[in-house]
Design a protein around this motif. Structure first.
Motif, PDB file in Angstrom:
ATOM      1  N   LEU A 105      76.118  50.707  24.025  1.00  0.00           N
ATOM      2  CA  LEU A 105      75.802  52.074  24.170  1.00  0.00           C
ATOM      3  C   LEU A 105      74.359  52.010  24.497  1.00  0.00           C
ATOM      4  CD1 LEU A 105      77.637  53.579  20.980  1.00  0.00           C
ATOM      5  CD2 LEU A 105      77.834  54.272  23.435  1.00  0.00           C
TER       6      LEU A 105
ATOM      7  N   VAL B 146      73.082  55.051  16.762  1.00  0.00           N
ATOM      8  CA  VAL B 146      74.379  54.605  16.567  1.00  0.00           C
ATOM      9  C   VAL B 146      74.556  54.156  15.092  1.00  0.00           C
ATOM     10  CG1 VAL B 146      76.341  52.908  17.238  1.00  0.00           C
ATOM     11  CG2 VAL B 146      74.724  53.785  18.879  1.00  0.00           C
TER      12      VAL B 146
ATOM     13  N   VAL C 148      77.643  58.575  16.924  1.00  0.00           N
ATOM     14  CA  VAL C 148      76.650  58.484  17.998  1.00  0.00           C
ATOM     15  C   VAL C 148      75.957  59.899  18.344  1.00  0.00           C
ATOM     16  CG1 VAL C 148      76.514  57.871  20.567  1.00  0.00           C
ATOM     17  CG2 VAL C 148      78.424  56.726  19.107  1.00  0.00           C
TER      18      VAL C 148
END
Length: 69
Positions: A22, A31, A42
């Motif tokens: 991510l 996160v 997220v």
């Protein structure tokens, strides 16, 4: 913020893999991974579909997702 139920996470290394993936598309992403419940939260400027696709590309199927208030 999105909350996603992710299969296949069973250790801290799995959580780190997801967070790393991510961060590769959004350096400012927030996160939170709960391995025992297999929940990933997220907060990102990216849309839900992009986040889901990236987690799945990392090898972790997303079973469900929802936007949190």
């Amino acid at each position: 913020m999105y909350e996603m139920k992710v299969e296949g996470m069973d250790c801290a290394s799995c959580a780190n893999s997801i967070a790393y993936a991510l961060r590769s598309i959004d350096a400012g992403v927030e996160v939170s991974v709960d391995v025992p419940s297999q929940i990933v939260r997220v907060k990102s400027g990216r849309d839900e579909a992009s986040i889901k696709a990236l987690i799945e590309e990392a090898g972790y199927p997303v079973k469900s997702s929802r936007k949190l208030a």
